[in-house]
Scaffold this motif. Structure first.
Motif, PDB file in Angstrom:
ATOM      1  N   ALA A 109       0.824  -1.215   0.000  1.00 50.61           N
ATOM      2  CA  ALA A 109       0.000   0.000   0.000  1.00 50.61           C
ATOM      3  C   ALA A 109       0.857   1.265   0.000  1.00 50.61           C
ATOM      4  CB  ALA A 109      -0.909  -0.001   1.230  1.00 50.61           C
ATOM      5  N   TYR A 110       2.124   1.100   0.402  1.00 51.23           N
ATOM      6  CA  TYR A 110       3.003   2.263   0.561  1.00 51.23           C
ATOM      7  C   TYR A 110       4.440   1.770   0.556  1.00 51.23           C
ATOM      8  CZ  TYR A 110       4.103   6.990   2.276  1.00 51.23           C
ATOM      9  OH  TYR A 110       4.556   8.281   2.396  1.00 51.23           O
ATOM     10  N   ASP A 111       5.372   2.630   0.190  1.00 52.34           N
ATOM     11  CA  ASP A 111       6.801   2.261   0.198  1.00 52.34           C
ATOM     12  C   ASP A 111       7.241   1.848   1.609  1.00 52.34           C
ATOM     13  OD1 ASP A 111       6.703   3.339  -2.338  1.00 52.34           O
ATOM     14  OD2 ASP A 111       8.148   4.938  -1.958  1.00 52.34           O
ATOM     15  N   GLY A 112       8.108   0.844   1.693  1.00 55.38           N
ATOM     16  CA  GLY A 112       8.618   0.485   3.012  1.00 55.38           C
ATOM     17  C   GLY A 112       9.573  -0.700   2.932  1.00 55.38           C
ATOM     18  N   TYR A 113       9.885  -1.243   4.090  1.00 57.96           N
ATOM     19  CA  TYR A 113      10.875  -2.323   4.223  1.00 57.96           C
ATOM     20  C   TYR A 113      10.190  -3.578   4.740  1.00 57.96           C
ATOM     21  CZ  TYR A 113      14.036   1.534   3.439  1.00 57.96           C
ATOM     22  OH  TYR A 113      14.661   2.615   2.867  1.00 57.96           O
ATOM     23  N   LEU A 114      10.188  -4.602   3.898  1.00 57.04           N
ATOM     24  CA  LEU A 114       9.403  -5.808   4.165  1.00 57.04           C
ATOM     25  C   LEU A 114      10.166  -6.836   5.003  1.00 57.04           C
ATOM     26  CD1 LEU A 114       7.299  -7.716   1.554  1.00 57.04           C
ATOM     27  CD2 LEU A 114       8.992  -8.948   2.918  1.00 57.04           C
ATOM     28  N   THR A 115       9.461  -7.397   5.978  1.00 54.96           N
ATOM     29  CA  THR A 115      10.003  -8.491   6.779  1.00 54.96           C
ATOM     30  C   THR A 115       8.990  -9.627   6.808  1.00 54.96           C
ATOM     31  OG1 THR A 115      11.497  -7.198   8.170  1.00 54.96           O
ATOM     32  CG2 THR A 115      10.614  -9.192   9.157  1.00 54.96           C
ATOM     33  N   ARG A 116       9.525 -10.863   6.679  1.00 54.49           N
ATOM     34  CA  ARG A 116       8.689 -12.062   6.829  1.00 54.49           C
ATOM     35  C   ARG A 116       9.420 -12.967   7.806  1.00 54.49           C
ATOM     36  NH1 ARG A 116       7.289 -16.512   2.135  1.00 54.49           N
ATOM     37  NH2 ARG A 116       6.114 -17.928   3.470  1.00 54.49           N
ATOM     38  N   LEU A 117       8.872 -13.146   8.984  1.00 60.00           N
ATOM     39  CA  LEU A 117       9.544 -13.968   9.989  1.00 60.00           C
ATOM     40  C   LEU A 117       9.642 -15.422   9.489  1.00 60.00           C
ATOM     41  CD1 LEU A 117       8.091 -12.587  13.365  1.00 60.00           C
ATOM     42  CD2 LEU A 117      10.141 -11.877  12.104  1.00 60.00           C
ATOM     43  N   PRO A 118      10.643 -16.176   9.980  1.00 60.12           N
ATOM     44  CA  PRO A 118      10.886 -17.532   9.464  1.00 60.12           C
ATOM     45  C   PRO A 118       9.662 -18.452   9.530  1.00 60.12           C
ATOM     46  CG  PRO A 118      12.705 -16.827  10.868  1.00 60.12           C
ATOM     47  CD  PRO A 118      11.656 -15.751  10.959  1.00 60.12           C
ATOM     48  N   ASP A 119       8.770 -18.261  10.501  1.00 60.68           N
ATOM     49  CA  ASP A 119       7.614 -19.171  10.612  1.00 60.68           C
ATOM     50  C   ASP A 119       6.324 -18.556  10.049  1.00 60.68           C
ATOM     51  OD1 ASP A 119       7.483 -17.260  12.601  1.00 60.68           O
ATOM     52  OD2 ASP A 119       6.632 -18.628  14.097  1.00 60.68           O
ATOM     53  N   TRP A 120       6.426 -17.491   9.305  1.00 64.02           N
ATOM     54  CA  TRP A 120       5.222 -16.874   8.725  1.00 64.02           C
ATOM     55  C   TRP A 120       4.902 -17.489   7.370  1.00 64.02           C
ATOM     56  CZ3 TRP A 120       5.608 -10.835   9.731  1.00 64.02           C
ATOM     57  CH2 TRP A 120       5.335 -10.591  11.094  1.00 64.02           C
TER      58      TRP A 120
ATOM     59  N   PRO B 212      10.466 -17.070   3.584  1.00 71.52           N
ATOM     60  CA  PRO B 212      10.506 -16.932   5.036  1.00 71.52           C
ATOM     61  C   PRO B 212      11.898 -16.478   5.477  1.00 71.52           C
ATOM     62  CG  PRO B 212       9.477 -19.015   4.419  1.00 71.52           C
ATOM     63  CD  PRO B 212      10.001 -18.393   3.159  1.00 71.52           C
ATOM     64  N   GLY B 213      11.951 -15.575   6.416  1.00 73.54           N
ATOM     65  CA  GLY B 213      13.243 -15.065   6.885  1.00 73.54           C
ATOM     66  C   GLY B 213      13.670 -13.787   6.179  1.00 73.54           C
ATOM     67  N   SER B 214      12.893 -13.337   5.177  1.00 69.89           N
ATOM     68  CA  SER B 214      13.229 -12.069   4.506  1.00 69.89           C
ATOM     69  C   SER B 214      13.210 -10.935   5.540  1.00 69.89           C
ATOM     70  CB  SER B 214      12.203 -11.736   3.421  1.00 69.89           C
ATOM     71  OG  SER B 214      12.213 -12.703   2.402  1.00 69.89           O
ATOM     72  N   THR B 215      14.218 -10.076   5.451  1.00 71.82           N
ATOM     73  CA  THR B 215      14.249  -8.946   6.387  1.00 71.82           C
ATOM     74  C   THR B 215      14.612  -7.666   5.677  1.00 71.82           C
ATOM     75  OG1 THR B 215      16.115 -10.245   7.213  1.00 71.82           O
ATOM     76  CG2 THR B 215      14.714  -9.236   8.863  1.00 71.82           C
ATOM     77  N   GLU B 216      13.836  -6.623   5.962  1.00 73.51           N
ATOM     78  CA  GLU B 216      14.166  -5.266   5.520  1.00 73.51           C
ATOM     79  C   GLU B 216      14.388  -5.166   4.007  1.00 73.51           C
ATOM     80  OE1 GLU B 216      14.725  -2.170   7.421  1.00 73.51           O
ATOM     81  OE2 GLU B 216      13.382  -3.297   8.718  1.00 73.51           O
ATOM     82  N   VAL B 217      13.522  -5.846   3.233  1.00 74.50           N
ATOM     83  CA  VAL B 217      13.607  -5.766   1.770  1.00 74.50           C
ATOM     84  C   VAL B 217      12.797  -4.545   1.331  1.00 74.50           C
ATOM     85  CG1 VAL B 217      13.172  -6.973  -0.412  1.00 74.50           C
ATOM     86  CG2 VAL B 217      13.659  -8.284   1.680  1.00 74.50           C
ATOM     87  N   PHE B 218      13.436  -3.601   0.632  1.00 78.21           N
ATOM     88  CA  PHE B 218      12.711  -2.405   0.232  1.00 78.21           C
ATOM     89  C   PHE B 218      11.681  -2.746  -0.837  1.00 78.21           C
ATOM     90  CE2 PHE B 218      11.975   1.308  -2.500  1.00 78.21           C
ATOM     91  CZ  PHE B 218      11.420   2.155  -1.553  1.00 78.21           C
ATOM     92  N   VAL B 219      10.442  -2.316  -0.645  1.00 75.82           N
ATOM     93  CA  VAL B 219       9.397  -2.482  -1.663  1.00 75.82           C
ATOM     94  C   VAL B 219       8.707  -1.139  -1.886  1.00 75.82           C
ATOM     95  CG1 VAL B 219       8.908  -4.948  -1.331  1.00 75.82           C
ATOM     96  CG2 VAL B 219       7.721  -3.273   0.092  1.00 75.82           C
ATOM     97  N   GLU B 220       8.438  -0.858  -3.176  1.00 81.17           N
ATOM     98  CA  GLU B 220       7.697   0.356  -3.499  1.00 81.17           C
ATOM     99  C   GLU B 220       6.209   0.075  -3.389  1.00 81.17           C
ATOM    100  OE1 GLU B 220       8.787   1.542  -7.441  1.00 81.17           O
ATOM    101  OE2 GLU B 220      10.447   2.770  -6.716  1.00 81.17           O
TER     102      GLU B 220
END
Ligand SMILES: [Zn+2]
Length: 238
Positions: A109-120, A161-169
């Protein structure tokens, strides 16, 4: 004397009980009628989405001057602070695509930094360093139900899973709406649950499950998404 005092006490107690019952009844009625009305409309939408195109928001759409774009397409069936049972407060909004699971795309919905915890399996969170409506604070956007009934993920392969601080527009595809509830025998309707979560002040997100850790998404999306303030209108861009 004692008898009349007791009688007064009894009468007072009964009046208090009567008033309490009235007040309780009023709130129960209001709770039932509002969420009941939304539930009825949701079932009409799920039965025949094509019959109600005017109830749907469109992914990527901006309402007025609101900073966020719509994260997916569909009917916003449940609002922020809706109640599914007495004492329950819904922390986000539920957008029902009206399709099978895995077909309706979900976007940032907005620019930011994506995180997906390992068990998500079905969930993502995106950190927004500066709240566009309240600069100076960090907020988080939370996306869930991106998996099928069995928990097979519909999250885009770009975010394992485990993605951290990935920039997404804004507008980056995150995955697809699903019906995963955590219990394979009790799937939800196919939807995206979207919420705005507060930061703990130390750079971490607070627990999304508690409404006091979330904020009313209305001004961010430019729609009346507050269950207490929406008087029954379908939230769509004018
Ligand atoms: Zn929800």
């Amino acid at each position: 004397m004692i008898r009349s005092r007791r009688k007064t006490f009894l009468t007072t107690s009964l009046s208090v009980l009567f008033v309490l019952a009235l007040v309780g009844g009023y709130f129960a009625y209001r709770w039932y009628s509002r969420s009941g009305e939304r539930t009825t409309r949701l079932f009409s939408w799920l039965r025949e989405p094509d019959a109600h195109p005017d109830w749907a928001i469109q992914a990527g759409q901006h309402c007025g001057e609101a900073p966020f774009e719509m994260p997916t397409s569909g009917y916003i069936g449940f609002l922020w602070d809706d109640s599914f049972r007495p004492g329950h407060h819904h922390q986000g909004i539920d957008i029902f695509g009206g399709t099978e699971a895995g077909l309706t795309p979900v976007y940032a919905a907005y620019d930011g930094y994506l995180t997906r915890l390992p068990d998500w399996k079905s969930t993502l969170i995106i950190r927004i360093p500066a709240d566009p409506l309240k600069p100076g604070r960090q907020i988080w956007t939370y996306y869930t139900h991106l998996a099928d009934q069995q928990g097979n993920s519909f999250v885009d392969a770009a975010f394992p899973p485990g993605s951290t601080e990935v920039f997404v527009e804004a507008g980056t595809q995150l995955g697809f709406q699903g019906d995963y509830s955590g219990d394979p025998n009790n799937p939800t309707g196919v939807h995206l649950h979207f919420s705005i979560v507060l930061d703990d002040g130390q750079g971490q997100f607070l627990n999304e499950l508690m409404i006091q850790n979330t904020i009313d998404p209305s001004p961010y999306l430019g729609l009346n998404l507050n269950a207490k303030q929406n008087s029954g209108e379908v939230p769509v861009c004018k």
